[in-house]
Enzyme design. Structure first.
Site, mmCIF file in Angstrom:
data_model
loop_
_atom_site.group_PDB
_atom_site.id
_atom_site.type_symbol
_atom_site.label_atom_id
_atom_site.label_comp_id
_atom_site.label_asym_id
_atom_site.label_seq_id
_atom_site.Cartn_x
_atom_site.Cartn_y
_atom_site.Cartn_z
ATOM 1 N N MET A 233 0.840 -1.194 0.000
ATOM 2 C CA MET A 233 0.000 0.000 0.000
ATOM 3 C C MET A 233 0.877 1.246 0.000
ATOM 4 O O MET A 233 1.795 1.369 0.797
ATOM 5 C CB MET A 233 -0.930 0.025 1.213
ATOM 6 C CG MET A 233 -1.901 1.208 1.202
ATOM 7 S SD MET A 233 -2.876 1.363 2.715
ATOM 8 C CE MET A 233 -3.880 -0.114 2.605
ATOM 9 N N ARG A 241 -3.304 11.848 4.920
ATOM 10 C CA ARG A 241 -4.185 12.362 5.959
ATOM 11 C C ARG A 241 -5.513 12.844 5.393
ATOM 12 O O ARG A 241 -6.113 13.794 5.869
ATOM 13 C CB ARG A 241 -3.508 13.472 6.765
ATOM 14 C CG ARG A 241 -2.279 12.980 7.525
ATOM 15 C CD ARG A 241 -1.766 14.014 8.485
ATOM 16 N NE ARG A 241 -2.760 14.290 9.513
ATOM 17 C CZ ARG A 241 -2.539 15.091 10.559
ATOM 18 N NH1 ARG A 241 -1.371 15.689 10.705
ATOM 19 N NH2 ARG A 241 -3.491 15.305 11.442
ATOM 20 N N ARG A 242 -5.977 12.150 4.368
ATOM 21 C CA ARG A 242 -7.304 12.407 3.816
ATOM 22 C C ARG A 242 -8.194 11.172 3.890
ATOM 23 O O ARG A 242 -9.300 11.171 3.373
ATOM 24 C CB ARG A 242 -7.202 12.875 2.355
ATOM 25 C CG ARG A 242 -6.748 14.311 2.189
ATOM 26 C CD ARG A 242 -6.567 14.642 0.714
ATOM 27 N NE ARG A 242 -6.423 16.076 0.471
ATOM 28 C CZ ARG A 242 -5.310 16.765 0.644
ATOM 29 N NH1 ARG A 242 -4.221 16.126 1.064
ATOM 30 N NH2 ARG A 242 -5.257 18.050 0.411
ATOM 31 N N GLY A 245 -5.639 6.004 2.465
ATOM 32 C CA GLY A 245 -5.138 4.683 2.837
ATOM 33 C C GLY A 245 -6.214 3.826 3.480
ATOM 34 O O GLY A 245 -6.308 2.619 3.225
ATOM 35 N N ASP A 273 6.345 1.616 12.021
ATOM 36 C CA ASP A 273 5.307 2.397 11.335
ATOM 37 C C ASP A 273 4.077 2.519 12.225
ATOM 38 O O ASP A 273 3.129 1.727 12.134
ATOM 39 C CB ASP A 273 4.942 1.744 10.000
ATOM 40 C CG ASP A 273 6.086 1.788 9.001
ATOM 41 O OD1 ASP A 273 6.951 2.676 9.137
ATOM 42 O OD2 ASP A 273 6.113 0.933 8.093
ATOM 43 N N ALA A 275 1.675 4.930 12.442
ATOM 44 C CA ALA A 275 0.416 5.359 11.824
ATOM 45 C C ALA A 275 -0.301 4.209 11.115
ATOM 46 O O ALA A 275 -1.503 4.002 11.327
ATOM 47 C CB ALA A 275 0.656 6.533 10.873
ATOM 48 N N TYR A 280 -4.551 -0.038 10.987
ATOM 49 C CA TYR A 280 -4.944 -1.439 10.898
ATOM 50 C C TYR A 280 -5.683 -1.886 12.155
ATOM 51 O O TYR A 280 -6.676 -2.619 12.082
ATOM 52 C CB TYR A 280 -3.706 -2.317 10.687
ATOM 53 C CG TYR A 280 -2.996 -2.098 9.372
ATOM 54 C CD1 TYR A 280 -3.699 -1.790 8.214
ATOM 55 C CD2 TYR A 280 -1.612 -2.209 9.280
ATOM 56 C CE1 TYR A 280 -3.052 -1.586 7.014
ATOM 57 C CE2 TYR A 280 -0.950 -2.005 8.077
ATOM 58 C CZ TYR A 280 -1.678 -1.696 6.946
ATOM 59 O OH TYR A 280 -1.037 -1.500 5.756
#
Length: 331
Positions: A233, A241-242, A245, A273, A275, A280
């Site tokens: 991904m 930050r929209r 993802g 990671d 964020a 998840y």
């Protein structure tokens, strides 16, 4: 914030493609002096319907092209699944715009390669001179993966921002389909092929549905090869930050629900990671196993193997909520 939610590539000198969790920079790997351009500069793609040109191929032939080139026999079940991939689309309204996710077509290979190569180089803190070399290797990888359809698929997401704050003209609100208009989006004001920032390639993700689509070199900790697996991904840096993802992940789960009888989905996330891990976890994934600290001896990052049992969906492409751009856990 990391450049990607999950990248499952590593340099395999024997096959010249990416297949393991992470590429490990090597001092023996030369930095190209004058990098060749292996993919297009543009991050835009003009969407055109098959009827816009008398010489263009139909979507069906586009999806059949790669599997048939290998001489592989396609069963009726395979043909039905290819049709499902061809017709798959996921639409979502975001606070600042809208996005649309579907399976990558052959003519979109180069722009997808560009996004992955740039995101991967950023994630691994590699010099920009490596991007062209990574682009070449990623392209070989994606071409080989494409030949394994319908057992695996690469999804791409396009983003279109609202023209006016608080006001957006939704695709679905017009009561007509994307493909059924018989005209290109380039010809429509504000379409994905517009001259402004509308319709840029926002992200990509790879989905494997079964054992036949599993990578030969499976990342560690090893997921079951016969279970669906989400990887690679990447979200365009300027569009993070929209919630892009998050919806790439949701689109992957929706496609798995249509393509696989298994409800068990797996993915990897590097321990560093934060964020992606939070995203998840919020999406319902739990850690199954974590790499031993000994993996550091191989110059790889430690990773979590995460698992989620997907619910049985009775309807598709319907989102529960809008995503907040201020949510740190969303890409």
């Amino acid at each position: 914030m990391a450049a990607t939610a999950s990248l499952s590539f590593s340099l395999d000198p024997h096959r010249h493609l990416f297949s393991n969790p992470h590429f490990t920079p090597s001092t023996s790997l030369p930095i190209p002096k004058h990098p060749l351009r292996f993919f297009h500069n543009s991050n835009r793609y003009t969407l055109k319907s098959s009827s816009s040109s008398s010489t263009s191929t139909t979507p069906t032939s586009s999806f059949l092209e790669a599997p048939l080139r290998t001489g592989r026999f396609l069963s009726n079940e395979d043909l039905d699944k290819l049709k499902t991939l061809e017709n798959f689309s996921y639409y979502q309204e975001l606070e600042s715009g809208s996005m649309w996710v579907r399976v990558m077509r052959s003519e979109e290979l180069d722009i997808t390669v560009g996004l992955l190569a740039e995101s991967f180089a950023e994630s691994m803190l590699l010099p920009s001179a490596y991007v062209a070399l990574l682009g070449f290797l990623v392209k070989q990888y994606l071409m080989e993966r494409r030949e394994l359809m319908p057992h695996t698929a690469t999804l791409i997401g396009f983003y279109r921002k609202h023209r006016d704050e608080g006001k957006d003209e939704s695709f679905e609100g017009k009561g007509e389909s994307f493909e059924g208009k018989g005209e290109s989006f380039e010809e429509k004001d504000g379409g994905f092929g517009g001259e402004d920032e509308d319709g840029i390639l926002a992200g990509t993700v790879e989905v494997c549905f079964d054992k036949k689509g599993a990578n030969a070199s499976t990342p560690t900790p090893t997921p079951p090869k016969n279970s669906p697996y989400i990887s690679n991904m990447a979200v365009k840096k300027s569009l993070r930050r929209r919630g892009i993802g998050w919806h790439l992940l949701k689109a992957s789960e929706e496609l798995i629900s249509q393509m696989s009888s298994s409800r068990e989905a797996y993915l990897h996330c590097r321990m560093i990671d934060a964020a992606p891990f939070n995203m998840y976890t919020k999406a319902g994934y739990n850690v199954v196993k974590t790499d031993s600290i000994l993996i550091l001896l191989t110059l790889q990052r430690r990773k979590h193997l995460m698992y989620k049992r997907l619910p049985v969906l009775t309807s598709f492409s319907v989102s529960e909520t809008l995503c907040s751009e201020d949510d740190e856990n969303h890409y």
